[in-house]
Design an enzyme around this catalytic site. Structure first.
Site, short mmCIF file in Angstrom:
data_model
loop_
_atom_site.label_atom_id
_atom_site.label_comp_id
_atom_site.label_asym_id
_atom_site.label_seq_id
_atom_site.Cartn_x
_atom_site.Cartn_y
_atom_site.Cartn_z
N GLU A 16 70.00 21.22 58.15
CA GLU A 16 69.63 21.85 59.42
C GLU A 16 70.02 20.97 60.61
O GLU A 16 69.24 20.81 61.55
CB GLU A 16 68.12 22.15 59.46
CG GLU A 16 67.68 23.19 58.45
CD GLU A 16 66.23 23.60 58.64
OE1 GLU A 16 65.92 24.79 58.46
OE2 GLU A 16 65.40 22.73 59.00
N GLU A 35 67.27 28.81 52.69
CA GLU A 35 65.82 28.62 52.69
C GLU A 35 65.16 29.94 53.12
O GLU A 35 65.32 30.36 54.26
CB GLU A 35 65.38 27.48 53.63
CG GLU A 35 65.74 26.09 53.13
CD GLU A 35 65.15 24.98 53.99
OE1 GLU A 35 64.28 25.25 54.83
OE2 GLU A 35 65.57 23.82 53.81
#
Length: 609
Positions: free
Chosen positions: A182, A257
Site C-alpha cells: 500500500e 485485501e
C-alpha cells in the site's frame, strides 16, 4: 509377516508419491482476464493468516479449516522485526519458522501468497520494522535513503535465500510475491518502487510479482509491469476498470485485501460486522471470476508486545488490543464462526463441477479453571537490573531496548508539591514516590502532567514507562521512539540525574520470587501454579485486574487492560500440559490482586471505566 511387508511397501509408495507430487513443477501466469495455472484458468480464493499470530503447533489445524471453508490459498506477511530483532541477528526458529509454515500449507493442499515487503502495517508493532532502524543515523524508512536501502537489501536477501526456492516456478507452492505494501497510501516515489522490484528480483523472487493499493491511491503505488492488486474494493465493475486502467487494459483481477471485518484498540467498542453484509458481495466477486484474498480469514493473537498503534493528526494515539480476533471467519482460537459457514456456502456455489469441500473440523474443546492463586511475588525493586545513568532521560532506543518497560529513577528534595510534566511521553507511565504509586499518565488521553506531593527529605521519584506499541501506519512511522522522549519538569524546573532500568521481559527465567501476600503499592510480578487433568483451550478472565502482561509456561500471551474491550487473554491448549502449569502476571495498577480464573468463552466486547 507378509501383511506387514505389504503394509511397509504400500506406505513407502504413498510417501514417494506424496514427495513427487509436492515437488512437481507447475506454471503460473497472467492471462488477459484470469490467472493461468498450468495453462488453465485459476481463481485464487485466499485468506490471510499470519504465522506468528498462531501457535506453530496449530498451523496445520488452521489450514485444514481454510480448506474446509473453500480456500485454495493462504496469504501471509513476513515480519522483519521478528526475523532480525537486532541488526545482523536473524531468527527463523519456533513460531518464526516461515519456511515450515509454507511447507505445511503445501502438505495441506494450499498455495501461498507471500508478502515479505519490509513494511507490513498489519496492526503490528512499527508496521513490521525492527526498532533498531531508528538508531541508524539519517535512516528514513520507505525511501531511497541509502542506509535504509542497505538494511532493507540485507533483510530481503535473507528472506529470498530461504523462501525463493518455494516459488511455484521452482517447484514450490508460492504463487505470487507482493512488492512493498500500500505504498500509494504513504507516498508517490515510483523510483523507490522500482528499486523495490529490483531488490526482490535480486533476492531470487523471479516469479510473479504484484503490488497492492486502494483504488484511489494506485497511481502513486503501482509501477508498470507488475500486476496491480486492489485493496478494500469489491464492486466487480470498479475492480476491473481500475486494473484495466493500470495494466494495459488487461487483467487478471485480484482483490488483494478484502475486509469482511475489522480490528480493535483499547478503550473503544469491539468491532463486528454481520456475515449477511458480505455474503452477497463475495458471491458477486466470485461470479465475476475475480480472485480474492480475505483480510483476515483468521486473525489469531498479537502476543507479547507485538501489537501496533494508529495515530494521525487531530486524533488520539490508538494502541491495538492483543486479541486479533478481527471478527474473522475463524475466531481467535481457530473455531468456525457463523461468518465461516456463510462464506463456505457462497464458495461452495462456485466450485468446479464435481468438486466437494472437506467436512468442517469440530470446534476446539474449551475448559474453565476455577480460582488460580498467585501466592508468590517479586517486587519491582527485586527485579531491577543494573541501570544506565544519564543527566537526562534516555529513550528505549538509546539504551538499545525494543519492547516492554523502562523504569526511570531520580532523587530530589521533598517537602513541596508541584506539577510533574513529562514532555512527549510514549506511551503509558506509572508514577511512584518513594516506591508508592501516586498516579498514571496515558498518551491515549493526551495526559503528560499531574500534581505530585513530595514528602520531607530526599525523595525517590520513579516513572515506569510502557511501550504500548509503535505506530504502524502513516507518516508518523518516522516518529516512533519510546519512553520519555523529552524533558521531565517538576514545578517548572527540569529534573536531571536519571537512572534507566531496562525491563524488556523477553524471558522471566531467573527471577526469584518470595512466598506470601504482596503488601506494596507499586507494580509487581506475581506467580502461581495450577494443575490440569484435561488440556484444552481456555481464556484467562482479567476483568477484575488492572493492567499488565500474562505468561503461562513461559509463553507471553499478551497484554490485558480493564478498560477493554478485550477482557480475556486467550490461552491455547498447545501451551498447556497435564499436571502442573505455571502462570506469571506483571500487574501495574492493582498490585494486591492474587487470584485469577479461566473461562470457556472469550470476552472481547466489554468496556469498563
Amino acid at each position: 509377516m507378509k501383511l506387514k511387508l505389504l503394509a511397509l511397501i504400500t506406505g513407502a509408495l504413498i510417501l514417494v508419491h506424496a514427495s513427487s507430487s509436492a515437488q512437481s513443477k507447475h506454471t503460473f501466469a497472467l492471462g488477459d482476464s484470469t490467472f493461468l495455472l498450468d495453462g488453465k484458468p485459476f481463481q485464487i480464493i485466499s485468506g490471510e493468516m499470519h504465522y506468528p499470530r498462531v501457535p506453530r503447533e496449530a498451523w496445520r489445524a488452521r489450514m485444514k479449516m481454510a480448506r474446509a471453508m473453500g480456500l485454495n490459498t493462504i496469504g501471509t506477511y513476513v515480519f522483519w522485526n521478528l526475523h532480525e530483532p537486532q541488526k545482523g541477528q536473524f531468527d527463523f526458529e519456533g513460531n518464526n519458522d516461515i519456511v515450515e509454515f509454507v511447507k505445511i500449507a503445501r502438505e495441506e493442499g494450499l498455495w501461498v501468497i507471500l508478502r515479505p515487503s519490509p513494511y507490513v502495517c498489519a496492526e503490528w508493532e512499527f508496521g513490521g520494522y525492527p526498532y533498531w532502524l531508528q538508531n541508524e543515523k539519517g535512516l528514513i524508512v520507505r525511501s531511497r535513503e541509502p542506509q535504509y536501502l542497505k538494511e532493507y537489501e540485507a533483510y530481503i536477501k535473507e528472506i529470498g535465500k530461504r523462501l525463493a526456492p518455494y516459488q511455484i516456478n521452482h517447484g514450490g507452492n508460492i504463487l505470487m510475491v507482493q512488492v512493498e505494501n500500500e505504498y500509494g497510501f504513504y507516498s508517490n516515489d515510483l523510483e523507490y518502487m522500482k528499486i523495490n522490484k529490483k531488490m526482490f528480483e535480486d533476492a531470487g523472487f523471479d516469479g510473479l510479482l504484484y503490488t497492492c493499493d486502494p483504488m484511489n491511491t494506485m497511481k502513486d503505488g503501482h509501477i508498470p509491469g507488475l500486476l496491480p492488486g486492489i485493496n478494500g474494493q469489491d464492486n466487480p465493475a470498479k475492480v476491473k476498470r481500475t486494473v484495466n486502467a493500470n495494466h494495459d487494459g488487461k487483467g487478471p483481477y485480484f482483490i488483494s485485501e478484502w475486509y469482511p471485518a475489522w480490528f480493535d484498540w483499547w478503550g473503544t467498542p469491539h468491532h463486528t460486522v454481520p456475515a449477511v453484509k458480505y455474503t452477497g458481495k463475495l458471491d458477486s466477486v466470485l461470479a465475476n471470476g475475480i480472485s480474492i484474498n480475505m483480510y483476515m480469514f483468521h486473525g489469531g493473537t498479537s502476543r507479547g508486545f507485538m501489537n501496533g498503534a494508529n495515530f494521525k493528526d487531530n486524533t488520539p494515539y490508538e494502541p491495538q488490543v492483543s486479541s486479533y480476533d478481527y471478527d474473522a471467519p475463524l475466531d481467535e482460537a481457530g473455531n468456525p464462526t457463523e461468518k465461516f459457514m456463510a462464506f463456505r456456502g457462497v464458495i461452495e456455489k462456485h466450485l468446479p463441477k464435481g468438486a466437494q469441500l472437506p467436512p468442517v473440523p469440530a470446534a476446539r474443546p474449551t475448559i474453565s479453571i476455577s480460582a488460580i492463586k498467585l501466592n508468590r511475588y517479586a517486587s519491582l525493586e527485586d527485579i531491577l537490573p543494573v541501570p544506565q545513568a544519564n543527566p537526562v532521560p534516555l529513550t528505549f532506543e538509546d539504551i538499545h531496548q525494543d519492547y516492554g518497560f523502562v523504569l526511570y529513577r531520580t532523587t530530589l528534595n521533598g517537602a513541596k508539591n508541584g506539577v510533574l510534566k513529562l514532555k512527549d511521553l510514549r506511551d503509558y507511565a506509572v508514577v511512584m514516590v518513594n516506591g508508592k504509586e501516586v498516579g498514571t499518565l496515558d498518551r491515549r488521553m493526551k495526559q503528560d502532567s499531574m500534581q505530585v506531593i513530595l514528602p520531607a527529605g530526599k525523595v525517590t521519584l520513579d516513572i515506569l514507562v510502557e511501550n504500548l506499541g509503535r505506530i504502524n501506519f502513516g507518516k508518523y512511522l518516522l516518529q516512533n521512539k519510546k519512553g520519555i522522549t523529552g524533558k521531565v519538569l517538576f514545578d517548572g524546573a527540569e529534573l536531571k540525574g536519571w537512572n534507566m532500568y531496562s525491563l524488556p521481559f523477553k524471558t522471566l527465567t531467573g527471577i526469584k520470587y518470595q512466598s506470601g501476600t504482596y503488601q506494596g503499592d507499586s507494580p509487581v510480578l506475581k506467580k502461581g501454579t495450577f494443575s490440569l487433568q484435561t488440556v484444552a483451550d481456555t481464556y484467562l478472565d482479567m476483568s477484575n485486574w488492572g493492567k499488565g502482561v500474562v505468561w503461562v509456561n513461559g509463553h507471553n500471551l499478551g497484554r490485558y487492560w480493564r478498560i477493554g474491550p478485550q477482557q480475556t487473554v486467550y490461552l491455547p491448549a498447545e501451551w498447556l500440559k497435564k499436571g502442573q502449569n505455571e502462570i506469571e502476571i506483571f500487574e501495574q495498577l492493582s498490585p494486591r490482586k492474587d487470584e485469577v480464573k479461566a473461562v470457556e468463552k472469550p470476552i472481547l466486547d466489554k468496556l469498563q471505566n
